[in-house]
Scaffold this motif. Structure first.
Motif, PDB file in Angstrom:
ATOM      1  N   LEU A  71       0.641  -1.104   0.078  1.00 33.03           N
ATOM      2  CA  LEU A  71       0.139  -0.340   0.034  1.00 33.03           C
ATOM      3  C   LEU A  71       0.815   1.263  -0.324  1.00 33.03           C
ATOM      4  O   LEU A  71       0.892   2.579  -1.081  1.00 33.03           O
ATOM      5  CB  LEU A  71      -1.019   0.118   1.698  1.00 33.03           C
ATOM      6  N   TYR A  72       1.836   1.492   0.653  1.00 31.40           N
ATOM      7  CA  TYR A  72       2.474   2.702   1.171  1.00 31.40           C
ATOM      8  C   TYR A  72       3.866   2.842   0.251  1.00 31.40           C
ATOM      9  O   TYR A  72       4.451   3.606   0.096  1.00 31.40           O
ATOM     10  CB  TYR A  72       3.117   2.384   2.561  1.00 31.40           C
ATOM     11  N   ASN A  73       4.450   1.394  -0.158  1.00 26.87           N
ATOM     12  CA  ASN A  73       6.081   1.529   0.021  1.00 26.87           C
ATOM     13  C   ASN A  73       5.967   1.746  -1.540  1.00 26.87           C
ATOM     14  O   ASN A  73       6.193   0.603  -3.044  1.00 26.87           O
ATOM     15  CB  ASN A  73       7.198   0.166  -0.402  1.00 26.87           C
ATOM     16  N   PRO A  74       6.700   3.206  -2.537  1.00 27.95           N
ATOM     17  CA  PRO A  74       7.046   2.841  -4.002  1.00 27.95           C
ATOM     18  C   PRO A  74       8.316   1.655  -4.657  1.00 27.95           C
ATOM     19  O   PRO A  74       8.016   1.921  -5.881  1.00 27.95           O
ATOM     20  CB  PRO A  74       6.863   4.435  -4.646  1.00 27.95           C
ATOM     21  N   GLN A  75       9.043   1.397  -3.617  1.00 30.00           N
ATOM     22  CA  GLN A  75      10.049   0.794  -4.590  1.00 30.00           C
ATOM     23  C   GLN A  75       9.782  -1.020  -4.307  1.00 30.00           C
ATOM     24  O   GLN A  75      10.800  -1.285  -4.709  1.00 30.00           O
ATOM     25  CB  GLN A  75      11.244   0.875  -3.585  1.00 30.00           C
TER      26      GLN A  75
END
Length: 468
Positions: free
Chosen positions: A80-84
């Motif tokens: 949900l949060y981690n673009p990597q």
């Protein structure tokens, strides 16, 4: 989960009680399918799920062509949060890697484990996103965006047991629609009826930590903060043996022990939602204890077993949660080495499934590890004498590989038919080719996959293990 292999611990490893053998695969005595031996009040559905796992285990012990449930771990907070994270180039939605299995194979995993506890940079302690019936009594700050992943993860697990999408029945998010951080909505569907079984791991930040993040799950040693994660404040507590002894000192009712109970209340609140609908949960707390990277790891076996006993008694006896199936999961060990896990075993009266977390080299690939070339079998054989279903709880690889121009096909399930083979998060695609994932999910004679109805490729009626 920690991506390292075969590391020794600082704790002693004396052989006590059961010391599993490492003999070759052979017929072994069958084990009892009765969960009520451990918990006389075990729920009907928990008893049914456990009996199913035992049936697979006993088939393997008798050499009668058992099947393995193919599982998928979900790192909801990273999805949900981690673009990597993962293979998308940006944050997605909770359940992305559940859907990814179907995108690759047309089939779904039959078991999904969600991860609760680590948070994602929540600097003001525990919080909640949406007040719900099971968490309102916690009196935590609501509207916390960094805790929305918990709502979604719980809904996903509920929907795997019940089916997605499903009609409104007094529960949360029956549509199965998840929303990414960019506001895009994604619907998760698995046939609308019973579609698999679920588990939960608990990467708990150390008791007393105000920052609820994975970095606070890792061991803190004098002079550095945990995890080496940039942007987080220095550690204020060294999670050494002396501190750990205070955490498990229930008799003295220490502040550290009370902090542990405060954390366990968060876990119990979420588990109570599943208990209210008799959804069995394979609960896997305090894993990899024979390594020294988590705050509960590398401690003395006696103190670790106190932690397990406190957790078990609180959840089952104090909170009355009888929908739980307890999974004990050490890290892959070096045979005859200092990190063998036997002395950490909490006991048959507090464990239902024995497992291993193994990130070593793929089956047949060599790699210089003690298990090569027979991937996972050294651990499969090592756990046999516990007389419990055996599970591969974390791994980076699917068990079956497709033939290529340069390598033959391989099948780790031939030698090691674990009751569940569970792939960790984004490693489904980062460590496995699509051909290998397909080879595993299409091995219908050896594996069970998830879903219900038509269009999901399931080969097992998951409703048949619902006790009521």
């Amino acid at each position: 989960m920690l991506r390292r292999t075969l590391l020794a611990t600082s704790g002693a490893a004396a052989f006590v009680a059961v010391v599993p053998s490492a003999t070759a695969n052979a017929a072994a005595p069958p084990i009892s399918p009765e969960l009520t031996t451990r918990d006389p009040q075990a729920s009907l559905n928990a008893r049914a799920v456990y009996a199913h796992l035992v049936a697979s285990e006993n088939a393997a012990r008798a050499g009668n062509a058992p099947r393995t449930i193919i599982g998928q771990h979900i790192e909801a907070q990273n999805e949900l949060y981690n673009p990597q994270y993962g293979d998308t180039g940006g944050a997605t939605f909770v359940g992305y890697y559940y859907n990814k299995a179907r995108a690759v194979t047309g089939k779904l995993p039959g078991f999904v484990e969600i991860d609760l506890g680590p948070g994602y940079g929540s600097g003001n302690g525990w919080g909640i996103h949406t007040p719900r019936s099971y968490n309102q009594h916690l009196d935590l700050p609501s509207g916390q965006r960094q805790w929305r992943y918990v709502d979604d993860a719980v809904d996903l697990a509920f929907g795997i047991w019940k089916g997605l999408p499903r009609p409104a029945d007094g529960t949360y998010n029956p549509s199965g629609t998840m929303t990414g951080v960019d506001g895009r909505a994604f619907q998760i569907a698995n046939g609308g009826a019973a579609a698999g079984m679920v588990g939960l791991s608990f990467h708990q930040p150390y008791p007393g930590s105000s920052l609820k993040d994975f970095s606070q799950v890792l061991t803190q040693v004098a002079g550095r903060r945990p995890g080496d994660v940039a942007g987080y404040p220095p550690a204020t507590i060294t999670t050494d043996q002396a501190w750990f002894d205070l955490v498990v000192d229930w008799a003295a009712d220490t502040p550290q022990y009370r902090a542990l109970l405060a954390d366990l209340e968060i876990l119990a609140a979420n588990l109570s939602y599943f208990a209210a609908y008799d959804i069995p949960v394979l609960l896997r707390p305090y894993h990899e204890m024979n390594g020294a990277w988590f705050w509960w790891g590398g401690k003395t076996p006696a103190s670790y077993k106190k932690l397990w006993a406190i957790t078990y008694d609180y959840l089952v006896k104090t909170r009355g949660l009888h929908n739980l199936i307890f999974v004990w999961s050490p890290n892959a060990w070096t045979p005859n080495g200092s990190n063998v896990p036997w002395s950490y075993y909490p006991g048959a009266d507090r464990v239902d499934v024995v497992a291993v977390d193994d990130y070593n080299a793929r089956y047949g690939s060599g790699g210089g590890t003690p298990e090569s070339p027979d991937y996972t079998n050294i651990y499969y054989r090592g756990l046999v004498d516990y007389a419990k279903p055996r599970m591969l709880a974390e791994t980076g690889y699917v068990p079956i590989t497709a033939r290529t121009d340069t390598a033959p096909a391989t099948n780790a399930l031939d030698a090691s038919p674990w009751v569940i083979w569970n792939v960790w998060g984004d490693r489904l695609t980062s460590r496995n080719s699509n051909a290998d994932v397909k080879a595993t999910y299409y091995a219908g004679g050896q594996v069970w996959t998830g879903g219900s109805g038509t269009g999901y490729g399931q080969n097992f009626d998951w409703g048949s293990i619902h006790g009521h």
